[in-house]
Design a protein around this motif. Structure first.
Motif, mmCIF file in Angstrom:
data_model
loop_
_atom_site.group_PDB
_atom_site.id
_atom_site.type_symbol
_atom_site.label_atom_id
_atom_site.label_comp_id
_atom_site.label_asym_id
_atom_site.label_seq_id
_atom_site.Cartn_x
_atom_site.Cartn_y
_atom_site.Cartn_z
ATOM 1 N N THR A 192 -39.958 -122.718 98.496
ATOM 2 C CA THR A 192 -39.283 -121.309 98.111
ATOM 3 C C THR A 192 -37.972 -121.416 97.197
ATOM 4 O OG1 THR A 192 -40.477 -120.246 99.900
ATOM 5 C CG2 THR A 192 -38.752 -118.972 98.785
ATOM 6 N N LEU A 193 -38.183 -120.919 96.174
ATOM 7 C CA LEU A 193 -36.930 -120.961 95.315
ATOM 8 C C LEU A 193 -36.754 -119.224 95.079
ATOM 9 C CD1 LEU A 193 -37.491 -123.572 92.433
ATOM 10 C CD2 LEU A 193 -35.841 -123.557 94.591
ATOM 11 N N THR A 194 -35.544 -118.920 95.463
ATOM 12 C CA THR A 194 -35.169 -117.228 95.035
ATOM 13 C C THR A 194 -33.891 -117.284 94.090
ATOM 14 O OG1 THR A 194 -36.176 -117.023 97.179
ATOM 15 C CG2 THR A 194 -34.809 -115.130 96.068
ATOM 16 N N ALA A 195 -34.115 -116.960 92.993
ATOM 17 C CA ALA A 195 -33.090 -117.080 91.881
ATOM 18 C C ALA A 195 -33.029 -115.594 91.228
ATOM 19 C CB ALA A 195 -33.144 -118.063 90.632
ATOM 20 N N LYS A 196 -31.704 -115.057 91.216
ATOM 21 C CA LYS A 196 -31.509 -113.704 90.494
ATOM 22 C C LYS A 196 -31.362 -113.823 89.142
ATOM 23 C CE LYS A 196 -27.906 -110.307 90.525
ATOM 24 N NZ LYS A 196 -26.394 -109.934 91.015
ATOM 25 N N MET A 197 -30.634 -115.030 88.855
ATOM 26 C CA MET A 197 -30.194 -115.161 87.418
ATOM 27 C C MET A 197 -30.004 -116.635 86.828
ATOM 28 S SD MET A 197 -26.251 -114.086 87.766
ATOM 29 C CE MET A 197 -26.139 -113.828 85.888
ATOM 30 N N PHE A 198 -29.956 -116.798 85.812
ATOM 31 C CA PHE A 198 -29.714 -118.252 85.072
ATOM 32 C C PHE A 198 -28.477 -118.050 84.244
ATOM 33 C CE2 PHE A 198 -32.246 -115.836 81.868
ATOM 34 C CZ PHE A 198 -31.537 -116.366 80.523
ATOM 35 N N VAL A 199 -27.755 -119.116 84.186
ATOM 36 C CA VAL A 199 -26.489 -119.241 83.487
ATOM 37 C C VAL A 199 -26.656 -120.330 82.280
ATOM 38 C CG1 VAL A 199 -24.187 -119.731 83.256
ATOM 39 C CG2 VAL A 199 -24.958 -118.214 85.344
ATOM 40 N N LEU A 200 -26.433 -120.183 80.988
ATOM 41 C CA LEU A 200 -26.445 -121.192 80.098
ATOM 42 C C LEU A 200 -24.958 -121.893 80.140
ATOM 43 C CD1 LEU A 200 -28.373 -119.644 77.386
ATOM 44 C CD2 LEU A 200 -28.909 -121.736 78.269
ATOM 45 N N TYR A 201 -24.670 -122.981 79.905
ATOM 46 C CA TYR A 201 -23.614 -123.579 79.908
ATOM 47 C C TYR A 201 -23.692 -124.908 78.915
ATOM 48 C CZ TYR A 201 -24.045 -126.871 83.556
ATOM 49 O OH TYR A 201 -24.643 -127.927 84.530
ATOM 50 N N PHE A 202 -22.522 -125.226 78.280
ATOM 51 C CA PHE A 202 -22.220 -126.677 77.504
ATOM 52 C C PHE A 202 -22.018 -127.654 78.551
ATOM 53 C CE2 PHE A 202 -20.913 -123.947 73.880
ATOM 54 C CZ PHE A 202 -21.939 -124.419 72.927
ATOM 55 N N ALA A 224 -15.322 -129.707 79.372
ATOM 56 C CA ALA A 224 -15.005 -128.399 80.192
ATOM 57 C C ALA A 224 -16.320 -127.689 80.822
ATOM 58 C CB ALA A 224 -14.293 -127.595 79.201
ATOM 59 N N LYS A 225 -17.371 -127.982 80.385
ATOM 60 C CA LYS A 225 -18.623 -127.150 80.959
ATOM 61 C C LYS A 225 -18.363 -125.731 80.813
ATOM 62 C CE LYS A 225 -19.970 -130.583 84.341
ATOM 63 N NZ LYS A 225 -20.889 -131.232 83.340
ATOM 64 N N ASP A 226 -18.286 -125.282 79.269
ATOM 65 C CA ASP A 226 -18.026 -123.906 78.838
ATOM 66 C C ASP A 226 -19.370 -123.190 79.096
ATOM 67 O OD1 ASP A 226 -15.267 -124.336 77.181
ATOM 68 O OD2 ASP A 226 -16.303 -125.649 76.646
ATOM 69 N N LEU A 227 -19.221 -121.813 79.756
ATOM 70 C CA LEU A 227 -20.217 -121.033 79.974
ATOM 71 C C LEU A 227 -20.633 -120.257 78.513
ATOM 72 C CD1 LEU A 227 -19.236 -118.943 83.031
ATOM 73 C CD2 LEU A 227 -20.513 -121.085 82.717
ATOM 74 N N ILE A 228 -22.018 -120.207 78.172
ATOM 75 C CA ILE A 228 -22.270 -119.457 76.983
ATOM 76 C C ILE A 228 -22.929 -118.042 77.202
ATOM 77 C CG2 ILE A 228 -24.127 -119.865 75.265
ATOM 78 C CD1 ILE A 228 -24.131 -122.751 75.758
#
Length: 127
Positions: free
Chosen positions: A94-104, A108-112
């Motif tokens: 079971t995987l329950t995810a609400k959302m995804f986030v893209l990042y570099f 720094a791992k900047d959020l996109i």
């Protein structure tokens, strides 16, 4: 699956230090977050600012999935779309995810940007 997406305000800040072409030359990752995460476009700037990422289990690896076969395509004069292969997670439980986030996946791992996942209807699963 219907998806609603947005861009973190800090992406505008990242643009000052990163170029559009960095989407192609820098690794981009997608991570999955559960319902406990609340988007904070004002204060969340880096991957380290995120909370409630799914743990490594059931086919998902914490830290996210690397986006492959990235491209920029002109949709209208002066406007581009970022496209890639579909992100696939083969669940072994079971995987329950609400959302995804893209990042570099840079130092720094900047959020996109982010998107809400909703597999029940065309209405974004926001809380």
């Amino acid at each position: 699956m219907a998806i609603s997406q947005g861009i973190y305000n800090f992406y505008n800040k990242a643009v000052r230090k990163l170029k559009l072409n960095d989407l192609l030359t820098t690794d981009v990752k997608v991570c999955l977050l559960d319902a406990g995460y609340l988007v904070n476009e004002v204060n969340h700037e880096f991957y380290s600012d995120l909370t409630n990422e799914l743990p490594t289990a059931n086919g998902y690896t914490s830290g996210g999935i690397t986006v492959t076969n990235k491209a920029l395509t002109e949709t209208l004069p002066g406007k581009s779309a970022f496209i890639s292969d579909n992100i696939v997670v083969t669940a072994t439980g079971t995987l329950t995810a609400k959302m995804f986030v893209l990042y570099f996946d840079n130092a720094a791992k900047d959020l996109i940007g982010y998107g809400y996942l909703n597999w029940n209807s065309g209405t974004p699963a926001v809380s």
